[in-house]
Design an enzyme around this catalytic site. Sequence first.
Site, mmCIF file in Angstrom:
data_model
loop_
_atom_site.group_PDB
_atom_site.id
_atom_site.type_symbol
_atom_site.label_atom_id
_atom_site.label_comp_id
_atom_site.label_asym_id
_atom_site.label_seq_id
_atom_site.Cartn_x
_atom_site.Cartn_y
_atom_site.Cartn_z
ATOM 1 N N ASP A 67 -94.965 20.819 -8.746
ATOM 2 C CA ASP A 67 -95.340 19.359 -10.101
ATOM 3 C C ASP A 67 -94.073 19.253 -10.673
ATOM 4 O OD1 ASP A 67 -95.634 21.827 -10.765
ATOM 5 O OD2 ASP A 67 -97.780 22.279 -10.898
ATOM 6 N N HIS A 138 -107.305 25.925 -9.799
ATOM 7 C CA HIS A 138 -106.424 25.249 -9.486
ATOM 8 C C HIS A 138 -104.926 25.717 -8.686
ATOM 9 C CE1 HIS A 138 -104.795 23.931 -13.737
ATOM 10 N NE2 HIS A 138 -103.677 24.843 -13.221
ATOM 11 N N GLU A 143 -106.934 19.617 -9.065
ATOM 12 C CA GLU A 143 -107.318 20.044 -9.959
ATOM 13 C C GLU A 143 -109.227 20.212 -9.624
ATOM 14 O OE1 GLU A 143 -107.165 21.484 -12.482
ATOM 15 O OE2 GLU A 143 -105.969 20.263 -14.578
HETATM 16 P P1 PGA Z 1 -100.479 29.836 -15.922
HETATM 17 O O1 PGA Z 1 -100.412 28.540 -15.208
HETATM 18 O O2 PGA Z 1 -99.253 30.709 -15.214
HETATM 19 O O3 PGA Z 1 -99.629 29.200 -17.302
HETATM 20 O O4 PGA Z 1 -101.068 30.853 -16.706
HETATM 21 C C1 PGA Z 1 -101.050 28.797 -13.997
HETATM 22 C C2 PGA Z 1 -101.720 27.425 -13.766
HETATM 23 O O5 PGA Z 1 -101.676 26.648 -14.465
HETATM 24 O O6 PGA Z 1 -100.842 27.102 -12.821
#
Ligand code: PGA
Length: 263
Positions: A67, A138, A143
């Site tokens: 993404d 997610h 989401e």
């Molecule tokens: P993080 O994010 O590794 O910064 O906790 C994970 C995500 O939102 O996929």
Amino acid sequence: MRVIIAKDYDGISRTAASIIAKEIRAKPRAVLGLATGSTPLGTYKELIRMHKEESLDFSGVRTFNLDEYFGLPPEHPQSYHTFMSENFFDYVNVKAENVSIPDGTVTDVESFCAGYEESIRKAGGIDLQLLGIGRDGHIGFNEPGSSLGSRTRLKTLAEETVRDNARFFGGEEKVPRLALTMGIGTILEARKLVMLASGAEKAGAVKNAIEGPLSSQVTASALQLHPQVAVVIDEKAARLLDRREYYLYVEKMAEQVEHDTGI
Ligand code: PGA
């Protein structure tokens, strides 16, 4: 689904890196799906160490990132292009022409997204996709409410995600509200999935993803449909799992079988 519970963050980073390294050594032209966020940082560090000290060779590896924030140019300090260069690509020998990250500046979103999917197909599909998980369950920026059949597209970030990412931007108001993300359908087509989680704040999402019902409200639960998944989590993130003891037992048995049979 393998649920590998490591002691701590270093443990998940070493385990994930060794799974990825094994894939590359078995298939030097492997196609990797890569993730950003705080969680995979240790995995990238360990892969860099393996590149430097154990001659892990990325020269044939092709990569696709999950993404990118919509509206951020690649050179923006918080873009995922910048993240990947600063935390991984600048230290290993992946060829620049073998790297794909969604372009957050495109104007024709639909044709860009169709093209991204087409590039993945042309590369032979993703062999191994690395994933983090958000507190709202997610994967990528899919989401709650994202179709479990979704493809690469523009997605609106949930409030919780905006709040979680505000720390990188110096305030919620500076966080982009939209992102381009591979869909759940895209992710499920990868041959292997490795999902990482660390820390108590991820325990609820991990529990819902692994032991909850299959639901578009927790898009990581779609992993339950995939035949080759390793969920690599630390003890804090495993805290709410009902079948925690069983997962530990399964891994012990797998080690025993490996020891006894050499497979
Ligand atoms: P993080 O994010 O590794 O910064 O906790 C994970 C995500 O939102 O996929």
